[in-house]
Design a protein around this motif. Structure first.
Motif, PDB file in Angstrom:
ATOM      1  N   LEU A 188       0.848  -1.176   0.000  1.00 20.06           N
ATOM      2  CA  LEU A 188       0.000   0.000   0.000  1.00 20.06           C
ATOM      3  C   LEU A 188       0.895   1.241   0.000  1.00 20.06           C
ATOM      4  N   PRO A 189       0.660   2.193  -0.908  1.00 16.73           N
ATOM      5  CA  PRO A 189       1.511   3.389  -0.952  1.00 16.73           C
ATOM      6  C   PRO A 189       1.513   4.137   0.379  1.00 16.73           C
ATOM      7  N   THR A 190       2.587   4.825   0.669  1.00 17.87           N
ATOM      8  CA  THR A 190       2.669   5.571   1.929  1.00 17.87           C
ATOM      9  C   THR A 190       1.589   6.648   2.011  1.00 17.87           C
ATOM     10  N   ALA A 191       1.143   7.142   0.869  1.00 16.37           N
ATOM     11  CA  ALA A 191       0.093   8.158   0.860  1.00 16.37           C
ATOM     12  C   ALA A 191      -1.242   7.617   1.331  1.00 16.37           C
ATOM     13  N   ARG A 192      -1.345   6.304   1.466  1.00 14.57           N
ATOM     14  CA  ARG A 192      -2.594   5.691   1.902  1.00 14.57           C
ATOM     15  C   ARG A 192      -2.589   5.345   3.391  1.00 14.57           C
ATOM     16  N   VAL A 193      -1.614   5.864   4.113  1.00 10.49           N
ATOM     17  CA  VAL A 193      -1.562   5.678   5.568  1.00 10.49           C
ATOM     18  C   VAL A 193      -1.271   7.033   6.209  1.00 10.49           C
ATOM     19  N   LEU A 194      -2.165   7.493   7.063  1.00  9.21           N
ATOM     20  CA  LEU A 194      -1.974   8.775   7.727  1.00  9.21           C
ATOM     21  C   LEU A 194      -0.915   8.664   8.810  1.00  9.21           C
ATOM     22  N   PRO A 195       0.011   9.603   8.890  1.00 13.05           N
ATOM     23  CA  PRO A 195       0.956   9.616  10.002  1.00 13.05           C
ATOM     24  C   PRO A 195       0.204   9.800  11.325  1.00 13.05           C
ATOM     25  N   GLU A 196       0.754   9.243  12.387  1.00 10.95           N
ATOM     26  CA  GLU A 196       0.073   9.314  13.686  1.00 10.95           C
ATOM     27  C   GLU A 196      -0.198  10.748  14.102  1.00 10.95           C
ATOM     28  N   GLU A 197       0.770  11.625  13.924  1.00  6.67           N
ATOM     29  CA  GLU A 197       0.601  13.015  14.351  1.00  6.67           C
ATOM     30  C   GLU A 197      -0.518  13.699  13.580  1.00  6.67           C
ATOM     31  N   LEU A 198      -0.558  13.500  12.270  1.00 10.53           N
ATOM     32  CA  LEU A 198      -1.608  14.096  11.459  1.00 10.53           C
ATOM     33  C   LEU A 198      -2.972  13.546  11.849  1.00 10.53           C
ATOM     34  N   HIS A 199      -3.041  12.251  12.082  1.00 13.73           N
ATOM     35  CA  HIS A 199      -4.314  11.639  12.464  1.00 13.73           C
ATOM     36  C   HIS A 199      -4.806  12.189  13.797  1.00 13.73           C
ATOM     37  N   ARG A 200      -3.901  12.327  14.761  1.00 21.30           N
ATOM     38  CA  ARG A 200      -4.291  12.901  16.059  1.00 21.30           C
ATOM     39  C   ARG A 200      -4.840  14.304  15.890  1.00 21.30           C
ATOM     40  N   GLU A 201      -4.199  15.075  15.025  1.00 16.98           N
ATOM     41  CA  GLU A 201      -4.657  16.441  14.771  1.00 16.98           C
ATOM     42  C   GLU A 201      -6.040  16.445  14.137  1.00 16.98           C
ATOM     43  N   MET A 202      -6.291  15.523  13.228  1.00 15.54           N
ATOM     44  CA  MET A 202      -7.568  15.475  12.527  1.00 15.54           C
ATOM     45  C   MET A 202      -8.730  15.143  13.447  1.00 15.54           C
ATOM     46  N   ILE A 203      -8.498  14.296  14.432  1.00 14.36           N
ATOM     47  CA  ILE A 203      -9.600  13.875  15.301  1.00 14.36           C
ATOM     48  C   ILE A 203      -9.610  14.591  16.647  1.00 14.36           C
ATOM     49  N   SER A 204      -8.620  15.454  16.884  1.00 18.98           N
ATOM     50  CA  SER A 204      -8.507  16.106  18.190  1.00 18.98           C
ATOM     51  C   SER A 204      -9.672  17.046  18.477  1.00 18.98           C
ATOM     52  N   VAL A 205     -10.379  17.476  17.444  1.00 20.01           N
ATOM     53  CA  VAL A 205     -11.487  18.415  17.648  1.00 20.01           C
ATOM     54  C   VAL A 205     -12.749  17.721  18.150  1.00 20.01           C
TER      55      VAL A 205
END
Length: 217
Positions: A188-205
């Motif tokens: 699976l391309p790396t673009a198809r996995v969100l980095p942990e930091e970005l994912h935390r930011e996306m759901i932190s709200v």
């Protein structure tokens, strides 16, 4: 059927530097680039057959709407729930980037469409996907708490409710399961996995209560 009729020629775009390095490697080993690529495909298929997908569950729940004269094409809402197989953690499952399936007729008409609720969309430049067939919003999405909520739109498909459900379930199940399979065989391309930091930011709200409310049909 003859062998020549079975084979299919394809065209692949490579980064020039990567292609040159790969070609130099395999050709120095007295193999052609085509031979090397066929070996890679065979290797990945063999790995895919051995992947243990035990535990994977994909469930879809539809809530069909009464006809709304303002938005008659919006016919249903949809809730997807995914339970990860043993080889992947629940945390990693939330970071996989999935892509909405599309529903086109042979005549080139999009008669059905599913779309993500805004909070599931993956929109950053590196990870997002858009349709190659139509101008529309972002197609990439991620799960939240192992769920995805979206809407179903019908543009004159003429299909029964049961037929529409069956097509959507089949497409989502195939995409989710094969995306997970590709991840498990490191395909699976790396673009198809969100980095942990970005994912935390996306759901932190969102807090837990908000997520629960967001996932209600």
């Amino acid at each position: 059927m003859t062998e020549s009729k079975v084979k299919k020629a394809i065209s692949i775009r490579f980064d020039p530097a990567e292609y040159a390095s790969y070609a130099a490697m395999v050709e120095s080993a007295e193999m052609s680039v085509s031979d090397g690529l066929r070996l890679l495909v065979a290797e990945k298929l063999a790995q895919a057959e051995q992947v243990d997908m035990t535990g994977l569950e994909i469930c879809c729940q539809f809530k069909w709407k009464a006809i709304d004269s303002a938005f008659p094409e919006h016919v249903a809402n949809l809730l997807l729930e995914v339970k990860a197989p043993g080889g992947i953690s629940e945390g990693l499952l939330q970071r996989l980037v999935f892509v909405l399936p599309e529903f086109w007729t042979d005549a080139g008409y999009e008669h059905l469409r599913i779309d993500s609720a805004y909070f599931h969309r993956v929109t950053d430049d590196y990870h997002y996907k858009t349709s190659t067939k139509a101008k529309r919003n972002v197609m990439s999405f991620h799960l939240i708490d192992s769920h995805w909520r979206g809407a179903v739109f019908d543009y004159g498909s003429g299909l029964s409710r049961q037929a529409r459900e069956a097509r959507i379930i089949e497409a989502l199940t195939a995409h989710i399961s094969q995306t997970i399979r590709c991840y498990l065989i490191d395909h699976l391309p790396t673009a198809r996995v969100l980095p942990e930091e970005l994912h935390r930011e996306m759901i932190s709200v969102y807090d837990k209560e908000q997520i629960t409310n967001l996932m209600k049909l």
